[in-house]
Design an enzyme around this catalytic site. Structure first.
Site, PDB file in Angstrom:
ATOM      1  N   GLU A  53     -43.867  56.592 -85.366  1.00  0.00           N
ATOM      2  CA  GLU A  53     -43.958  55.617 -84.265  1.00  0.00           C
ATOM      3  C   GLU A  53     -45.321  55.713 -83.574  1.00  0.00           C
ATOM      4  O   GLU A  53     -45.878  54.705 -83.148  1.00  0.00           O
ATOM      5  CB  GLU A  53     -42.796  55.846 -83.287  1.00  0.00           C
TER       6      GLU A  53
ATOM      7  N   HIS B 196     -45.928  61.477 -85.427  1.00  0.00           N
ATOM      8  CA  HIS B 196     -44.680  60.740 -85.679  1.00  0.00           C
ATOM      9  C   HIS B 196     -45.027  59.328 -86.135  1.00  0.00           C
ATOM     10  O   HIS B 196     -46.002  58.732 -85.653  1.00  0.00           O
ATOM     11  CB  HIS B 196     -43.818  60.708 -84.408  1.00  0.00           C
TER      12      HIS B 196
ATOM     13  N   GLY C  90     -33.920  55.609 -87.792  1.00  0.00           N
ATOM     14  CA  GLY C  90     -33.166  54.731 -86.900  1.00  0.00           C
ATOM     15  C   GLY C  90     -32.493  53.570 -87.618  1.00  0.00           C
ATOM     16  O   GLY C  90     -32.032  52.623 -86.986  1.00  0.00           O
TER      17      GLY C  90
ATOM     18  N   SER D 131     -32.203  59.360 -89.772  1.00  0.00           N
ATOM     19  CA  SER D 131     -30.762  59.122 -89.776  1.00  0.00           C
ATOM     20  C   SER D 131     -29.927  60.331 -90.181  1.00  0.00           C
ATOM     21  O   SER D 131     -28.891  60.181 -90.836  1.00  0.00           O
ATOM     22  CB  SER D 131     -30.421  57.904 -90.653  1.00  0.00           C
TER      23      SER D 131
ATOM     24  N   ASN E  78     -35.767  65.022 -81.262  1.00  0.00           N
ATOM     25  CA  ASN E  78     -36.826  64.190 -80.688  1.00  0.00           C
ATOM     26  C   ASN E  78     -36.151  63.112 -79.859  1.00  0.00           C
ATOM     27  O   ASN E  78     -35.587  62.167 -80.406  1.00  0.00           O
ATOM     28  CB  ASN E  78     -37.656  63.581 -81.836  1.00  0.00           C
ATOM     29  N   TRP E  79     -36.225  63.274 -78.541  1.00  0.00           N
ATOM     30  CA  TRP E  79     -35.509  62.335 -77.668  1.00  0.00           C
ATOM     31  C   TRP E  79     -36.206  60.981 -77.563  1.00  0.00           C
ATOM     32  O   TRP E  79     -35.638  60.040 -77.000  1.00  0.00           O
ATOM     33  CB  TRP E  79     -35.363  62.937 -76.264  1.00  0.00           C
ATOM     34  N   LYS E  80     -37.429  60.880 -78.024  1.00  0.00           N
ATOM     35  CA  LYS E  80     -38.199  59.623 -77.928  1.00  0.00           C
ATOM     36  C   LYS E  80     -38.170  59.112 -76.469  1.00  0.00           C
ATOM     37  O   LYS E  80     -38.191  59.925 -75.554  1.00  0.00           O
ATOM     38  CB  LYS E  80     -37.679  58.601 -78.939  1.00  0.00           C
TER      39      LYS E  80
ATOM     40  N   GLU F 295     -40.508  62.411 -92.726  1.00  0.00           N
ATOM     41  CA  GLU F 295     -39.649  61.352 -92.210  1.00  0.00           C
ATOM     42  C   GLU F 295     -40.006  60.045 -92.905  1.00  0.00           C
ATOM     43  O   GLU F 295     -40.973  59.377 -92.496  1.00  0.00           O
ATOM     44  CB  GLU F 295     -39.839  61.198 -90.701  1.00  0.00           C
TER      45      GLU F 295
ATOM     46  N   GLY G 137     -33.405  62.120 -84.340  1.00  0.00           N
ATOM     47  CA  GLY G 137     -33.612  61.145 -83.280  1.00  0.00           C
ATOM     48  C   GLY G 137     -32.297  60.829 -82.576  1.00  0.00           C
ATOM     49  O   GLY G 137     -31.829  61.569 -81.710  1.00  0.00           O
ATOM     50  N   GLY G 138     -31.679  59.733 -82.969  1.00  0.00           N
ATOM     51  CA  GLY G 138     -30.478  59.238 -82.292  1.00  0.00           C
ATOM     52  C   GLY G 138     -29.392  60.286 -82.095  1.00  0.00           C
ATOM     53  O   GLY G 138     -28.800  60.382 -81.010  1.00  0.00           O
TER      54      GLY G 138
END
Ligand code: 13P
Length: 252
Positions: free
Chosen positions: A98, A96, A174, A214, A9-11, A168, A235-236
């Site tokens: 977010e 998600h 993150g 993470s 997920n590149w956000k 999640e 994510g990251g």
């Protein structure tokens, strides 16, 4: 054996040049390594068409990060399911944390988005997960079960052929703090039990449940070794090909 899936997920990261450079590297490494896990990338809306086209001869699949629940109309700034399928997108991430927390997406809205996605033959990666306060107060199992019930339990059993769940825990996103492999397994087993109680073992045993929060190349193998963990939503660590491939190949 259940499907194994690693999705990036590149956000709000990667413009078209960065995104294309990343998927070129991923495509050549996936072709070379032929990993067990299905590989998915989720760029921003504006970069989906370019990434789909770049990946047309690759096994990597493309997901949107969100979509609107309506098919068309006066909804400025929104993107519909059929717009996604029209450019070759096959999946969509919904719910998600977010989207839930920052953009106020409710369980009821997510149920509608899920219906719209499935009606457009998009596979849904449906996210669930508790806040830190909820885990601390011991309500995490109930919270996650409630998100699944309100978001998905209006569906027919057959719809689950096109659903993937992603657990999640919000406190692990993150933050560098992961759920321990035991905490992930405990929640994933709970999720499978909740689905089993409603739809039966035939649906529950084949439902892929991904863990997100993470995940890094250094911890993926241990988390993915747990019985009910069928992959990850990353994510990251999905933003660098070396890191993402380290996670993608953790099942091999
Ligand atoms: P991180 O891997 O950066 O913690 O993000 C997880 C996530 O939210 C994926 O959807």
């Amino acid at each position: 054996m259940r499907r194994k899936i690693v999705a990036g997920n590149w956000k709000l990261n990667n413009d078209i040049n960065q995104g294309l450079a990343l998927v070129k590297e991923l495509a050549s490494q996936v072709a070379e390594k032929n990993p067990t896990a299905e590989v998915v990338v989720a760029p921003s809306f504006v970069n989906l068409a370019g990434v789909v086209s770049e990946l047309k001869n690759s096994k990597i699949e493309v997901a949107a990060q969100n979509m609107n629940e309506n098919a068309s109309g006066a909804f400025t700034g929104e993107v519909s399911g059929d717009m996604l399928t029209a450019i070759g997108v096959e999946k969509v991430i919904l719910g998600h944390s977010e989207r839930r927390a920052i953009y106020g997406e409710s369980d009821e809205l997510l149920a509608k988005k899920t219906d719209a996605a499935l009606a457009n033959n998009l596979e849904v990666i449906f996210c669930i997960g508790e806040l830190l306060e909820e885990r601390k107060s011991g309500s995490h199992f109930e919270v996650v079960a409630g998100q699944i019930e309100k978001g998905l339990f209006h569906l027919e059993a057959s719809a689950f052929d096109n659903i993937v769940l992603a657990y999640e825990p919000v406190w692990a996103i993150g933050t560098g703090e992961t759920a321990s492999p035991e905490q992930a397994q405990e929640m994933h087993a709970h999720i499978r039990k909740v689905v089993d109680a409603k739809y039966g073992a035939s649906v529950a045993t084949k439902l892929p449940i991904l863990y997100g929060g993470s995940v890094k190349p250094g911890n993926a193998k241990e988390i993915f070794s747990k019985e009910d963990v069928d992959g990850g939503l990353i994510g990251g660590a999905a933003l660098k090909s070396e890191d993402f491939m380290g996670i993608v190949t953790a099942f091999d």
